[in-house]
Structure formats: C-alpha cells, structure tokens
Design an enzyme around this catalytic site. Structure first.
Site, short mmCIF file in Angstrom:
data_model
loop_
_atom_site.label_atom_id
_atom_site.label_comp_id
_atom_site.label_asym_id
_atom_site.label_seq_id
_atom_site.Cartn_x
_atom_site.Cartn_y
_atom_site.Cartn_z
N TYR A 38 -38.12 -17.54 -4.97
CA TYR A 38 -37.91 -17.28 -3.55
C TYR A 38 -39.20 -16.86 -2.85
O TYR A 38 -39.26 -16.87 -1.61
CB TYR A 38 -36.86 -16.19 -3.34
N LEU A 177 -20.41 -18.83 0.73
CA LEU A 177 -19.82 -19.36 1.97
C LEU A 177 -20.09 -20.86 2.10
O LEU A 177 -19.91 -21.43 3.17
CB LEU A 177 -20.37 -18.61 3.18
N ILE A 215 -22.99 -12.73 -3.50
CA ILE A 215 -24.29 -12.32 -2.94
C ILE A 215 -24.64 -13.22 -1.75
O ILE A 215 -25.60 -14.00 -1.82
CB ILE A 215 -25.39 -12.33 -4.02
N LYS A 217 -26.26 -14.72 1.45
CA LYS A 217 -27.51 -14.53 2.16
C LYS A 217 -27.20 -14.14 3.60
O LYS A 217 -26.31 -14.71 4.23
CB LYS A 217 -28.33 -15.83 2.14
N ASN A 227 -20.40 -9.41 6.52
CA ASN A 227 -20.13 -9.65 5.10
C ASN A 227 -19.70 -8.37 4.40
O ASN A 227 -18.78 -8.38 3.57
CB ASN A 227 -21.37 -10.23 4.42
#
Length: 262
Positions: A38, A177, A215, A217, A227
C-alpha cells in the site's frame, strides 16, 4: 481482534492517510490494517502516534508483499515495515498472496522466526484457497490465526467459511462493501431502509453475524463513522436469510496471480 477495522488500501496520500487513521481511532476503532504494497505504513504509523490512544490498545496488521516472501526477504522487509510503522511488533503479519516468491515451507519458517522473536504476535495468510490454507496450517509451528480474503454479500465464500471454521482460523473481509457495489443491491437497500441506516452498515452487520471481521476502507470522517455505527445494527434471521440468498457472484479483486486463476 476487533470485528470492525479500518482498511487503508489506496489511501496513499501521507497526510490524508494519517488523518483517517487518527480519526478512526478517536471514533472508537481499535483495528488498523495496512500492507507493504500500500505504500503507506509510514503514514499509518503517524496516524497511530497522533491519536490519543495507547499503542497497546491498537490491533495493528500489515502484510508481506509477494516479491518479498523468500526467507531472508521476509525477515528483512518485516523489520523495514516495523520501522516504517514506528512499532516494535505488530499484532498480525500476513502473507499477502500465495504467489510469486511464496514457497510455503521457506516463507512460513521465516514468519515463525519472527513470531519466536516476538516481532509479530500472530501469523496470518491472505487470499489463500482451501488447499493453500491446509498446507500452511500443516507447515507452520505457530497457529495460522486468520485468512484475509475478499468476502461480501456478492461473494459469500461459503467453502472458505466452512474450511476456516473447521480449522479455527479467523476470517477477515477486505472489500467488504464490494467496492460500493452492495449499495445498489435491492435486497440490501430494502433492509437498510427498514433500519434507517446505510447499505454499508447492513453489509457489515451481515458479515459480523457470520463471525467475520471486516476492514472497510474509508478516508472521510463521515464514512469512517458510518461504518463504525454498523456495530449497533442487528439483523433478524429473515434478513440474514434474504442476504444469504443473493445469488450474484461478483469478485472485485481478481489478479492473474490469484490462486483461483492457477
């Protein structure tokens, strides 16, 4: 391992990433997920340092990239990750993918050395199919704690859920999602309307019902807080059955080197 964490994939702007991590921790999150690939471990570490939360209260996970999975490279780049994060150890270190330089025996031996040295508290794997998971469990002296995979109402991963349950391996959902695709699923929209919450919260509540850590983002405070609010959503058996019955299959992360493509 807290069941809702902050994913940081593609959150590469250093200042924005640090701010989102600090915002999440101050909202109540205690699980932060990053990876060598990342390019933001420095920023994640800065965000943890900025937040008014003790390091020992944060469940911190990172991942070794597929170019760095030879024995010596695991040891060397794990140290570099710890330096970038500004920590002495991480709570969970993953093999990011069983690909490229991954050799199960050699790679896992290095992970076990890090575990024995106290530099990682838990060993994880990511994107492992049942056969790779079984091999890792057999070869690793330390337990395989978690398998991080893409899982959401449009990719329900029934087989992997059963296999992980049989081996007492936690499941962690990335892209929970479906990169926003769940927002347009009529069944999820309807349930969200009934609860007066967002489709994101319904999807995260569905995962939690099945014992799966998520998890998602998020960068902006609104999405981070939305969330987090999913922890207050309880779905009925009928609502769970409705989501379980969605037949669409939509894998959003599908590189050529994914084990399901080989």
């Amino acid at each position: 391992m807290p069941m809702v964490g902050l994913g940081t994939w593609k959150n590469s702007d250093p200042e924005a990433c640090a701010e989102s991590v600090a915002t999440a921790l101050e909202t109540g999150y205690r699980h932060i997920d990053t990876a060598q690939a990342y390019g933001n471990e420095d920023a994640v570490g800065n965000g943890i340092e900025q937040a008014a939360v003790d390091r020992e209260d944060v469940f911190l996970a990172t991942k070794i990239w597929i170019d760095n999975l030879a024995y010596d490279d695991v040891l060397e780049t794990a140290e570099a990750s710890l330096d970038r994060l500004g920590v002495d150890s991480v709570d969970l270190l993953y093999v990011h993918w069983p690909s490229r330089t991954y050799e199960a025996e050699e790679t896992l031996a290095a992970f076990n050395e890090l575990y024995d040295q106290g530099k990682i508290d838990r060993i994880g794997v990511s994107n492992f199919e049942p056969e790779q998971l079984a091999e890792a469990i057999e070869l690793s002296d330390a337990p395989i704690f978690a398998n991080q995979i893409e899982i959401h109402p449009l990719l329900q991963q029934e087989e992997l859920r059963e296999v992980c349950a049989d081996h007492d391996v936690e499941l962690v959902a990335y892209s929970p999602l479906a990169r926003g695709e769940v927002f347009d699923i009529p069944e999820i929209e309807s349930i969200a309307d009934d609860h007066g919450v967002s489709p994101a919260q319904i999807s995260l509540a569905w995962l939690r019902h099945h014992g799966i850590t998520a998890i998602p983002k998020a960068t902006g405070a609104d999405h981070i807080q939305d969330n987090w609010a999913s922890l207050s959503v309880s779905l009925s058996d009928a609502e769970i059955e409705t989501i379980d019955s969605i037949e669409t299959t939509d894998r959003r992360v599908d590189p050529d080197f994914g084990p399901w493509n080989n």
